[in-house]
Design an enzyme around this catalytic site. Sequence first.
Site, PDB file in Angstrom:
ATOM      1  N   LYS A 105      -8.147  11.837  -6.534  1.00 15.57           N
ATOM      2  CA  LYS A 105      -6.838  11.923  -7.398  1.00 15.57           C
ATOM      3  C   LYS A 105      -7.043  11.450  -9.137  1.00 15.57           C
ATOM      4  O   LYS A 105      -6.576  11.862  -9.982  1.00 15.57           O
ATOM      5  CB  LYS A 105      -5.494  11.067  -7.029  1.00 15.57           C
TER       6      LYS A 105
ATOM      7  N   ALA B 167      -8.207   5.761   0.695  1.00 15.61           N
ATOM      8  CA  ALA B 167      -8.948   5.624  -0.362  1.00 15.61           C
ATOM      9  C   ALA B 167      -9.528   6.700  -1.032  1.00 15.61           C
ATOM     10  O   ALA B 167      -9.714   6.774  -2.281  1.00 15.61           O
ATOM     11  CB  ALA B 167      -9.916   4.356   0.048  1.00 15.61           C
ATOM     12  N   ILE B 168     -10.076   7.511  -0.329  1.00 14.88           N
ATOM     13  CA  ILE B 168     -10.744   8.693  -0.682  1.00 14.88           C
ATOM     14  C   ILE B 168      -9.767   9.429  -1.437  1.00 14.88           C
ATOM     15  O   ILE B 168     -10.194   9.979  -2.595  1.00 14.88           O
ATOM     16  CB  ILE B 168     -11.309   9.620   0.488  1.00 14.88           C
ATOM     17  N   HIS B 169      -8.721   9.671  -0.999  1.00 17.39           N
ATOM     18  CA  HIS B 169      -7.534  10.416  -1.577  1.00 17.39           C
ATOM     19  C   HIS B 169      -7.280   9.842  -3.189  1.00 17.39           C
ATOM     20  O   HIS B 169      -7.126  10.449  -4.116  1.00 17.39           O
ATOM     21  CB  HIS B 169      -6.253  10.675  -0.849  1.00 17.39           C
TER      22      HIS B 169
ATOM     23  N   GLN C 209       0.815  -1.301   0.013  1.00 16.74           N
ATOM     24  CA  GLN C 209      -0.052  -0.208  -0.017  1.00 16.74           C
ATOM     25  C   GLN C 209       0.798   1.373  -0.115  1.00 16.74           C
ATOM     26  O   GLN C 209       2.070   1.382   0.537  1.00 16.74           O
ATOM     27  CB  GLN C 209      -0.909   0.079   1.240  1.00 16.74           C
ATOM     28  N   GLY C 210       0.253   2.235  -0.769  1.00 16.55           N
ATOM     29  CA  GLY C 210       1.067   3.652  -0.580  1.00 16.55           C
ATOM     30  C   GLY C 210       2.209   3.595  -1.765  1.00 16.55           C
ATOM     31  O   GLY C 210       2.910   4.502  -1.521  1.00 16.55           O
TER      32      GLY C 210
ATOM     33  N   TYR D 292      -9.033   7.922  -4.823  1.00  9.57           N
ATOM     34  CA  TYR D 292     -10.343   8.052  -5.920  1.00  9.57           C
ATOM     35  C   TYR D 292     -10.395   9.617  -6.330  1.00  9.57           C
ATOM     36  O   TYR D 292     -10.552   9.874  -7.677  1.00  9.57           O
ATOM     37  CB  TYR D 292     -11.790   7.824  -5.204  1.00  9.57           C
TER      38      TYR D 292
END
Length: 169
Positions: free
Chosen positions: A137, A131-133, A95-96, A135
């Site tokens: 982006k 996850a919001i970031h 992740q990341g 989506y």
Amino acid sequence: MYKLRELEQKDLDTINKWRNNKELIDLLGAPYRFINYEVDVRWFEHYMKSRNESIRCAIVDDMNDKILGLISIVSINNLNQSGELHIMIGDCENQGKGIGTFAVKEMINHAFYNLNLHRIELTVLEDNVRAIHLYEKCGFKYEGRKRKAKYKNGKFVDMKMYAILREEI
């Protein structure tokens, strides 16, 4: 780097481990429950019989085909040219690293230019900031909130709704 390929039966061992990882499932809208391997085999068989309603891809390392995550478009509605996006990066060490960004952008392009979809929507737990970031982006627009829509860890939580239209990419 990475590539998408259709999910294969050989991926099920890894997927079953991920689906039984409570910390990972806590980040998703799905409830945590114990899932034995045979359940995932039946899930995969159902997918293979209903490929006109969904597309499920493994996100893999293009050097060794090691599965890193899953990305799907489900509930495909050909009349409305729409579908729902789901993604899961399996191991926290992956992740990341941009894997999710790569996969979401690839799947958006596939959905719009190969599957002829016009709209892709998703829901995300309100506290899943990462996850919001991702989506936002990738171009998804916030459309609203489903209040207390999911039961997670003993309480009801809100889900945020996002969507992207073909003309927005």
